[in-house]
Design a protein around this motif. Sequence first.
Motif, PDB file in Angstrom:
ATOM      1  N   GLU A  14      99.403  44.425  85.466  1.00 46.57           N
ATOM      2  CA  GLU A  14      98.191  44.207  84.684  1.00 46.57           C
ATOM      3  C   GLU A  14      98.408  43.113  83.644  1.00 46.57           C
ATOM      4  OE1 GLU A  14      96.772  47.110  81.507  1.00 46.57           O
ATOM      5  OE2 GLU A  14      95.432  47.595  83.172  1.00 46.57           O
TER       6      GLU A  14
ATOM      7  N   LEU B  17      98.874  39.746  85.313  1.00 43.89           N
ATOM      8  CA  LEU B  17      97.559  39.232  85.686  1.00 43.89           C
ATOM      9  C   LEU B  17      96.839  38.672  84.466  1.00 43.89           C
ATOM     10  CD1 LEU B  17      95.294  38.843  87.743  1.00 43.89           C
ATOM     11  CD2 LEU B  17      94.552  41.189  87.287  1.00 43.89           C
ATOM     12  N   LYS B  18      96.965  39.397  83.329  1.00 43.15           N
ATOM     13  CA  LYS B  18      96.326  38.921  82.107  1.00 43.15           C
ATOM     14  C   LYS B  18      96.928  37.591  81.661  1.00 43.15           C
ATOM     15  CE  LYS B  18      93.539  40.449  80.267  1.00 43.15           C
ATOM     16  NZ  LYS B  18      92.089  40.144  80.339  1.00 43.15           N
TER      17      LYS B  18
ATOM     18  N   LYS C 255      98.225  35.395  83.641  1.00 45.39           N
ATOM     19  CA  LYS C 255      97.688  34.417  84.581  1.00 45.39           C
ATOM     20  C   LYS C 255      96.256  34.038  84.206  1.00 45.39           C
ATOM     21  CE  LYS C 255      97.037  33.709  89.568  1.00 45.39           C
ATOM     22  NZ  LYS C 255      97.167  34.341  90.912  1.00 45.39           N
ATOM     23  N   GLN C 256      95.463  35.053  83.813  1.00 49.37           N
ATOM     24  CA  GLN C 256      94.084  34.785  83.422  1.00 49.37           C
ATOM     25  C   GLN C 256      94.026  33.948  82.154  1.00 49.37           C
ATOM     26  OE1 GLN C 256      92.487  38.761  83.110  1.00 49.37           O
ATOM     27  NE2 GLN C 256      92.011  38.902  85.300  1.00 49.37           N
ATOM     28  N   ILE C 257      94.917  34.270  81.188  1.00 49.88           N
ATOM     29  CA  ILE C 257      94.937  33.504  79.939  1.00 49.88           C
ATOM     30  C   ILE C 257      95.319  32.058  80.212  1.00 49.88           C
ATOM     31  CG2 ILE C 257      96.157  33.237  77.744  1.00 49.88           C
ATOM     32  CD1 ILE C 257      96.308  36.307  77.598  1.00 49.88           C
ATOM     33  N   LYS C 258      96.361  31.870  81.057  1.00 52.04           N
ATOM     34  CA  LYS C 258      96.773  30.514  81.399  1.00 52.04           C
ATOM     35  C   LYS C 258      95.651  29.772  82.115  1.00 52.04           C
ATOM     36  CE  LYS C 258     101.778  31.301  81.671  1.00 52.04           C
ATOM     37  NZ  LYS C 258     102.970  31.290  82.569  1.00 52.04           N
ATOM     38  N   GLN C 259      94.958  30.506  83.022  1.00 50.45           N
ATOM     39  CA  GLN C 259      93.831  29.895  83.719  1.00 50.45           C
ATOM     40  C   GLN C 259      92.726  29.523  82.742  1.00 50.45           C
ATOM     41  OE1 GLN C 259      93.685  28.921  86.722  1.00 50.45           O
ATOM     42  NE2 GLN C 259      91.522  28.431  86.962  1.00 50.45           N
ATOM     43  N   SER C 260      92.506  30.403  81.735  1.00 52.84           N
ATOM     44  CA  SER C 260      91.497  30.112  80.712  1.00 52.84           C
ATOM     45  C   SER C 260      91.874  28.870  79.920  1.00 52.84           C
ATOM     46  CB  SER C 260      91.335  31.317  79.767  1.00 52.84           C
ATOM     47  OG  SER C 260      90.868  32.437  80.461  1.00 52.84           O
TER      48      SER C 260
END
Length: 553
Positions: free
Chosen positions: A217, A220-221, A223-228
């Motif tokens: 989790e 994934l977060k 990864k999401q932060i980096k993507q953001s």
Amino acid sequence: MASAISLLSEDQFLCSICLDVFTDPVTIPCGHNFCKSCITEHWDTNDQHQCPLCKEQYEKIPHLRVNTFISEMAAQFKQSVSRETITSTIRSSSEEQHTDPGEVLCDFCTDTKLRALKSCLDCLVSYCEAHLEPHHRIPGLKRHMLINPVKNLESRVCKKHNRPLEQFCRTDQICVCQFCSESEHKLHHIVSLKEEYEEKKAELGKTEAEVQRMIQERELKIKQIKQSVTLSREDADRETAKSVEVFTALMQSVERRMAQVIDMIDEKHKQTEELAEGLIKELEEEISELMKRSTELEQLSRSEDHFQFLQNNFTLKVPPPTKHWTKVKIPFSYDGILGTPLAELEETLSREMKVLCAEAELKKYRQYSVDVTLDPETAHPKLILSADGKQVYHGNTSQYIRDSPKRISSYFGVLGKQSFSSGRFYFEVQVKDKTDWVLGVASESIHRTGSFLEFWPQNGFWTISLKDGYEYKALVNFGPIYLSLKSKPQKVGVFVDYEAGLVSFYDVDAPALIYAFTDCYFAKKIYPILNPRNNNAGTNSTPLIISPVTRTD
């Protein structure tokens, strides 16, 4: 004595209760031998006084005396085993240095230390496969607790009862021996180590699974932060480019206007210079004439001929001036010269800012363009759709089509096949040559049959309209907002940001913002909606056309 001991079986020196070499051995009336402390504690913890082996019962506890013969034999056996263990340990000490630090070796190997196969919790000794053989053969040793080889065996034995810790007290959450479970832990919840181990291992598995889930989790977060961050960087770059483009255009406009003002000031100054040059030339001519007259007067004043002097008396008069030079001034004030240009510049900048912002917004919004296709199952019976679902216009008569709960029958509307419940989307509709239309987005929950409801947000519509070829309106709650447009839109762009509650309409060709609904509440899915309105005997027969969007990166 040592030779006699060697002829005896090891099992003959073991107490059948503690399974260890006798300590203070006593013989009870039936002839069986036990450690004095073992048999005493056994009888203290049981209501019946009987032999643990043959089950012979006694009415009262027999008087116990230490069997000196067995005691001496057990002591000799202990010394023999101790010397043997010490000797084997000394002989193999140098060899142990070449083994792995975490490897458990056999305590009875003398020459080359072999790897231990099992550890005995009763003997507190680790055995290789060869030295473990008696534990598989001798009845007394068979009852010993064997486990996978471990070091520090003493920690696995009850210090109070000298028995293996083979049970677990769930009440106190500690490992206990059999005697502990029958004495101070008698009323506690006792289970075997294996049972507790399996339960704890199952819990550990669940915990490990939960930990892995938490790790995944968080990964994934991350990864999401980096993507953001990546998306933010891309958005920031686009916004920077857009800002540079807008401000560059504005600065160019200001520079052009500044150059015009400077030219105007220079022109005014040039006119002042030309006026001054004309006046100066005129003054210089008069000065020249006056100097000529001054010379004549000077010559006349030197004359002594009375007749000649009087004959030329006209020269005594001052020549009449050509103009009143005291009132002549050169205008050079520039006060207020910036007023009109600044007002014009403000109007120009305001107009250009709107155009540039609209261009930038459209450029950005086109990145969210979607391919909208009209849904014939929702179309009013009098609407005619093209085969590709991209055009719609009003026919004069109702078509014979299959009824559907999705169909709109109270107004000339049709929905798109595509629905949206999140994110952003954009589409364009050609309205060229039409005199009447309504377009925008509508909620899934709109009324489709029965009495007509106004195209208001409270009824699930966010739309703009054209009526009679000139009257543009934003259809808001309880009444329209009339729109003043500088040009007649030929193509209308519709942008929706679901989360932000925004619906914006643009004149694509101008480009210019027509109107924006803000703070919209979308409770359900929303759909593009087109209403070509009545064809008005052919004056409004041109179809509404969903146009392909040209993206500009």
